[in-house]
Design a protein around this motif. Structure first.
Motif, short mmCIF file in Angstrom:
data_model
loop_
_atom_site.label_atom_id
_atom_site.label_comp_id
_atom_site.label_asym_id
_atom_site.label_seq_id
_atom_site.Cartn_x
_atom_site.Cartn_y
_atom_site.Cartn_z
N GLN A 296 0.71 -1.25 0.07
CA GLN A 296 -0.01 -0.10 0.00
C GLN A 296 0.83 1.27 0.08
N PRO A 297 0.36 2.32 -0.25
CA PRO A 297 0.98 3.60 -0.43
C PRO A 297 1.55 3.94 1.09
N GLY A 298 2.91 4.47 1.03
CA GLY A 298 3.31 4.55 2.39
C GLY A 298 4.04 3.42 2.99
N GLY A 299 4.00 2.36 2.47
CA GLY A 299 4.54 1.05 2.93
C GLY A 299 6.01 0.84 2.48
N SER A 300 6.71 -0.32 2.81
CA SER A 300 7.78 -0.52 2.49
C SER A 300 8.22 -1.88 1.85
N LEU A 301 9.22 -1.91 1.19
CA LEU A 301 9.53 -3.34 0.69
C LEU A 301 11.17 -3.27 0.74
N ARG A 302 11.78 -4.48 1.01
CA ARG A 302 13.03 -4.57 0.67
C ARG A 302 13.37 -5.58 -0.50
N LEU A 303 14.24 -4.99 -1.31
CA LEU A 303 14.68 -5.98 -2.67
C LEU A 303 15.85 -6.19 -2.13
N ARG B 119 14.07 8.23 0.74
CA ARG B 119 13.01 7.07 0.69
C ARG B 119 13.73 5.91 0.61
N PHE B 120 14.55 5.83 -0.29
CA PHE B 120 15.34 4.53 -0.60
C PHE B 120 16.66 4.50 -0.06
N THR B 121 17.04 3.24 0.24
CA THR B 121 18.62 3.04 0.78
C THR B 121 19.03 1.86 0.59
N ILE B 122 20.22 1.93 -0.16
CA ILE B 122 21.07 0.91 -0.86
C ILE B 122 22.02 0.17 -0.09
N SER B 123 22.24 -0.75 0.13
CA SER B 123 23.20 -1.45 1.41
C SER B 123 23.77 -2.84 0.79
N THR C 37 25.06 -10.05 -1.28
CA THR C 37 23.94 -9.47 -1.50
C THR C 37 23.77 -7.92 -1.42
N VAL C 38 23.05 -7.34 -2.31
CA VAL C 38 23.06 -5.86 -2.20
C VAL C 38 21.28 -5.78 -2.03
N HIS C 39 21.19 -4.91 -0.98
CA HIS C 39 19.65 -4.58 -0.76
C HIS C 39 19.27 -3.38 -1.20
N LEU C 40 18.08 -3.10 -1.44
CA LEU C 40 17.46 -1.66 -1.89
C LEU C 40 16.18 -1.59 -0.62
N GLN C 41 16.38 -1.01 0.21
CA GLN C 41 15.41 -0.68 1.26
C GLN C 41 14.55 0.40 0.88
N MET C 42 13.25 0.12 0.52
CA MET C 42 12.23 1.17 -0.14
C MET C 42 10.90 1.57 0.93
N THR D 76 12.05 -7.72 -10.72
CA THR D 76 10.95 -8.17 -9.56
C THR D 76 10.14 -7.10 -9.89
N LEU D 77 8.71 -7.56 -9.48
CA LEU D 77 7.54 -6.52 -9.76
C LEU D 77 7.43 -5.79 -8.56
N VAL D 78 7.15 -4.64 -8.66
CA VAL D 78 6.80 -3.85 -7.21
C VAL D 78 5.50 -3.08 -7.72
N THR D 79 4.44 -3.25 -6.99
CA THR D 79 3.11 -2.57 -7.28
C THR D 79 2.88 -1.86 -5.97
N VAL D 80 2.70 -0.77 -5.95
CA VAL D 80 2.19 0.20 -4.95
C VAL D 80 0.88 0.72 -5.10
N SER D 81 -0.18 0.35 -4.39
CA SER D 81 -1.62 0.55 -4.64
C SER D 81 -2.41 0.27 -3.82
N SER D 82 -3.51 0.96 -3.45
CA SER D 82 -4.40 0.74 -2.28
C SER D 82 -5.52 -0.35 -2.72
#
Length: 124
Positions: A12-19, A66-70, A77-82, A118-124
């Motif tokens: 959902q909008p405002g949420g988070s994911l880590r790739l 908003r995003f952090t790469i580490s 592994t490289v992560h993208l915290q969104m 990898t698909l990211v869908t941000v939707s309510s």
């Protein structure tokens, strides 16, 4: 030699994911890793990179703050915290490796190995 991107999903909008981007055929700490995305009906855009050798990080203005790469060198592994995701962040996300350059570039042509998206869908 393969790159594997994972972690996408519906949020959902405002949420988070880590790739995550792993490279079984690479030692990622030797290279520059980039994340790109392709929104529906649009072209590919660069969003972030990390030079794992010296820990320098780079962000597009659209995701800065908003995003952090580490990197997790132990797990190769490289992560993208969104965080604070927005509907306009909806896209297929790709990780890529630049094994030939000595300096950062946001150009897709600088990255010579790519993972499946990898698909990211941000939707309510």
């Amino acid at each position: 030699v393969q790159l594997q991107a994972s972690g996408g999903g519906l949020v959902q909008p405002g949420g988070s994911l880590r790739l995550s981007c792993s490279g079984p055929g690479f030692t990622l700490e030797d290279y520059i890793i980039g994340w790109f995305r392709r929104p529906p009906g649009k072209g590919r855009e660069w969003i972030s990179s990390v030079d794992v050798e010296d820990d320098s990080t780079y962000y597009a203005d659209t995701v800065k703050g908003r995003f952090t790469i580490s990197e997790d060198n132990a797990k190769n592994t490289v992560h993208l915290q969104m965080n604070n995701l927005k509907p306009e962040d909806t896209a297929v996300y790709y990780c890529a490796v630049d094994t030939t350059g000595s300096s950062f570039s946001s150009s897709a042509s600088a990255y010579n190995y790519w993972g499946r998206g990898t698909l990211v869908t941000v939707s309510s």
